[in-house]
Design an enzyme around this catalytic site. Structure first.
Site, PDB file in Angstrom:
ATOM      1  N   PRO A 293     -26.512 -45.750 -16.237  1.00 19.43           N
ATOM      2  CA  PRO A 293     -25.481 -47.275 -15.339  1.00 19.43           C
ATOM      3  C   PRO A 293     -26.602 -47.888 -14.477  1.00 19.43           C
ATOM      4  O   PRO A 293     -25.919 -49.213 -14.349  1.00 19.43           O
ATOM      5  CB  PRO A 293     -24.211 -46.430 -14.289  1.00 19.43           C
ATOM      6  CG  PRO A 293     -25.333 -45.097 -14.308  1.00 19.43           C
ATOM      7  CD  PRO A 293     -25.967 -44.834 -15.721  1.00 19.43           C
ATOM      8  N   LYS A 297     -25.901 -52.488 -18.038  1.00 20.44           N
ATOM      9  CA  LYS A 297     -25.586 -52.376 -18.870  1.00 20.44           C
ATOM     10  C   LYS A 297     -24.109 -52.469 -19.772  1.00 20.44           C
ATOM     11  O   LYS A 297     -23.803 -52.417 -21.350  1.00 20.44           O
ATOM     12  CB  LYS A 297     -26.531 -52.005 -20.664  1.00 20.44           C
ATOM     13  CG  LYS A 297     -27.932 -52.948 -19.428  1.00 20.44           C
ATOM     14  CD  LYS A 297     -27.988 -54.773 -19.825  1.00 20.44           C
ATOM     15  CE  LYS A 297     -28.623 -55.277 -18.779  1.00 20.44           C
ATOM     16  NZ  LYS A 297     -27.986 -56.617 -18.497  1.00 20.44           N
TER      17      LYS A 297
HETATM   18  C1  PHB Z   1     -20.623 -50.932 -10.413  1.00 16.87           C
HETATM   19  O1  PHB Z   1     -19.992 -49.621 -10.400  1.00 16.87           O
HETATM   20  O2  PHB Z   1     -19.983 -51.602  -9.682  1.00 16.87           O
HETATM   21  C2  PHB Z   1     -21.618 -50.851 -10.568  1.00 16.87           C
HETATM   22  C3  PHB Z   1     -22.404 -49.929 -12.162  1.00 16.87           C
HETATM   23  C4  PHB Z   1     -23.358 -49.914 -11.976  1.00 16.87           C
HETATM   24  C5  PHB Z   1     -24.634 -51.236 -11.078  1.00 16.87           C
HETATM   25  C6  PHB Z   1     -23.995 -51.877 -10.795  1.00 16.87           C
HETATM   26  C7  PHB Z   1     -22.652 -52.220 -10.654  1.00 16.87           C
HETATM   27  O3  PHB Z   1     -25.730 -51.048 -11.774  1.00 16.87           O
END
Ligand code: PHB
Ligand code: APR
Length: 396
Positions: A293, A297
Site C-alpha cells: 500500500p 496504487k
Molecule cells: C490511506 O489509507 O489513507 C492510505 C493508504 C496508503 C497510502 C496512502 C494513504 O499510501
C-alpha cells in the site's frame, strides 16, 4: 433445474473494479450482471486506501459518479517525506504540470457506485455464493446460488473482478506468477480526531515506517509498520499512539490523539499474474495483481484496468472487432508493472528491514535525501504518485 439468464458481460465481484466496469459498460448501453459473494453492508464498510490519482478522479466524474467525491473529497497538492528529523514536501502540481490526488474513502466511492447502479436498476446480486466459471474458452457461463436457488448466467464475456481470493484467477490455466512478500505489515487505525496535518506524511524512522493519512477533516487514518504475524491484541491504543508519536516526531509539530474506531494488521505483498486474459475470461484489479500500500496504487490500478477493458468490450460489442481485447492484457500489464515498481520502491525506501542491514539503511537515507533535493528525482516520485497521464502510456 437451475434458472437461466443471459447477459453480455458477467462481472464477478463488486469491489471498485467490478463496479466501475459495470458503470462504464452501462453508459455504453452494454448489459451486465454483477455477482458479489458478500453482503452490501460488508462491501460498503471494508476500509482500504483512499487516494485517487488525478485521472482516476476525472474518470469517475466523467462516468457521472463523482458528485460526492467532488464535494467531500480533499484535493491534495503534495505529500511530506519525513526522515532524519526534518520534513520535505513533494509539490505535485509544480512537478507534474498541475496534477494532484484526491483523498476520498474507498468505502464512500463504493457506496456511490452501488447507489448509482441500483438507481438504474442494473442487476447487482449480493450474497451470490458458489460462483463457478464454465467454458471460458468457448461459450462462457457462470453457475451460482442466490437466495437459495441455483442459477446460470450465460454471457459473451466474463470479467473476473473478484479480488485476490476470488475464483477467476484460479480458472486460468498456465498462469505465470511473480510474487514478493515483505517482512513487515501495516497496523492501521481509524481515529476520531481531525488530522494533525494538511497533507499525508510518510515517515522513515529508526523504529520503522509510519504514515499519517486521513479520511476527512474530522477523521484520521494512521499506520505503523509492524510484524505481519503480530496479533492486534498485543497493540493497546496507548501503545499505538506511543509508536506514532515516536515515529512521526518533528520539532514544532505535534500529533493529536483521539478515540480509535477501528484497528487491524495487513500483511504486504507484491503479486502479478500474466496474462490477464484467457479465452473469454478477462481479469482486472486485485484478481490479477497486488501492490503493497505504500504508493496507494491498488484502487487506481483496478480503475485503470477496467478503463482499458471497458474500451475493449465496447469496441467488441459495437462492431469494432477483437483487436483491443487481444491487446488488453499487454496494455494493462504495462501500467501494472510501473505501479509494481513504484510501490516496491516506496516500500523499500521507507521501511525498516528487520535484519538491520547497516549498508542498506545508508542507501535508504541517501535515496530519501536525493528524492527530496533533486528536482528530477522528486518529479519521478510525483508523476508516479499522481499517476502517469493517459497520453504518456500511448506514447510507448
Ligand atoms: C490511506 O489509507 O489513507 C492510505 C493508504 C496508503 C497510502 C496512502 C494513504 O499510501
Ligand atoms: N464470487 C463473487 N464475488 C467474489 C468472489 C466470488 N467467488 N470472491 C471474491 N468476491 C468479491 C469480494 O467479496 C470483493 O467484494 O470480489 C470483490 C473484489 O473486490 P476488491 O477486493 O475490492 O478488488 P478490486 O475490485 O480489484 O479492487 C482493488 O481493492 O484491495 C483493494 O486496495 C485495493 O483498492 C484496491 C482495490
Amino acid at each position: 433445474m437451475a434458472s437461466e439468464e443471459r447477459t453480455q458481460v458477467g462481472i464477478v465481484g463488486a469491489g471498485p473494479a467490478g463496479l466501475v466496469l459495470g458503470r462504464l459498460l452501462e453508459l455504453a448501453g452494454i448489459d451486465t450482471v454483477i455477482l458479489e459473494a458478500r453482503s452490501r453492508d460488508y462491501v460498503e464498510h471494508r476500509i482500504r486506501a483512499g487516494v485517487l490519482e488525478h485521472d482516476t478522479a476525472e474518470l469517475l466524474a466523467e462516468a457521472g459518479v463523482g458528485e460526492r467525491m467532488r464535494a467531500e473529497g480533499l484535493v491534495h497538492d503534495g505529500i511530506e517525506l519525513r526522515f532524519g528529523g526534518a520534513g520535505h514536501r513533494i509539490d505535485f502540481p509544480k512537478l507534474t504540470g498541475g496534477r494532484h490526488v484526491v483523498l476520498y474513502g474507498q468505502t464512500e466511492l463504493v457506496k456511490d457506485l452501488i447507489a448509482a447502479r441500483l438507481d438504474t436498476g442494473a442487476p447487482l446480486r449480493f450474497e451470490a455464493t458458489d460462483v463457478a466459471l464454465h467454458d471460458i474458452e468457448g461459450e462462457p457461463w457462470i453457475a451460482y446460488v442466490h437466495e437459495g436457488a441455483e442459477r446460470i448466467l450465460r454471457c459473451d464475456a466474463i470479467a473476473g473482478c473478484d479480488g485476490f481470493h476470488g475464483v477467476s484467477r484460479p480458472a486460468v490455466p498456465g498462469l505465470k506468477v511473480w510474487e514478493r512478500e515483505y517482512p513487515f505489515g501495516w497496523l492501521g487505525i481509524l481515529a476520531d480526531v481531525p488530522p494533525s496535518t494538511d497533507e499525508l506524511i510518510y515517515a522513515h524512522s529508526e523504529r520503522g515506517f509510519a504514515l499519517h493519512s486521513m479520511r476527512s477533516l474530522q477523521l484520521s487514518r494512521l499506520y505503523v509498520q509492524c510484524d505481519p504475524t503480530d496479533d492486534i491484541a498485543n497493540w493497546s491504543d496507548a501503545r499505538i499512539w506511543e509508536e506514532l508519536h515516536q515515529r512521526l516526531a518533528l520539532d514544532g509539530w505535534s500529533l493529536q490523539e483521539g478515540p480509535i474506531l477501528d484497528k487491524g494488521i495487513t500483511p504486504m505483498r507484491s503479486f502479478v499474474a500474466e496474462p490477464m486474459r484467457h479465452g473469454r475470461l478477462l481479469l482486472a484489479g486485485d484478481a490479477a495483481h497486488i501492490v503493497p500500500p505504500t504508493g496507494a496504487k491498488g484502487l487506481n490500478l483496478a480503475v485503470a484496468d477496467v478503463r482499458l477493458l471497458a474500451e475493449a468490450l465496447i469496441a467488441r460489442f459495437t462492431g469494432g472487432g477483437e483487436a483491443l481485447l487481444d491487446a488488453y492484457s499487454d496494455s494493462a500489464l504495462q501500467r501494472v508493472w510501473r505501479a509494481e515498481h513504484f510501490s516496491w520502491w516506496m516500500t523499500s525506501m521507507l521501511h525498516r528491514f528487520p535484519e538491520r542491514d547497516a549498508f542498506g539503511e545508508r542507501l535508504q537515507l541517501s535515496q530519501l535525501d536525493y528524492t527530496c533535493r533533486s528536482e528530477a528525482a522528486s518529479t519521478s516520485l510525483a508523476e508516479n504518485y499522481v499517476g502517469l497521464a493517459t497520453d504518456w502510456w500511448s506514447r510507448a
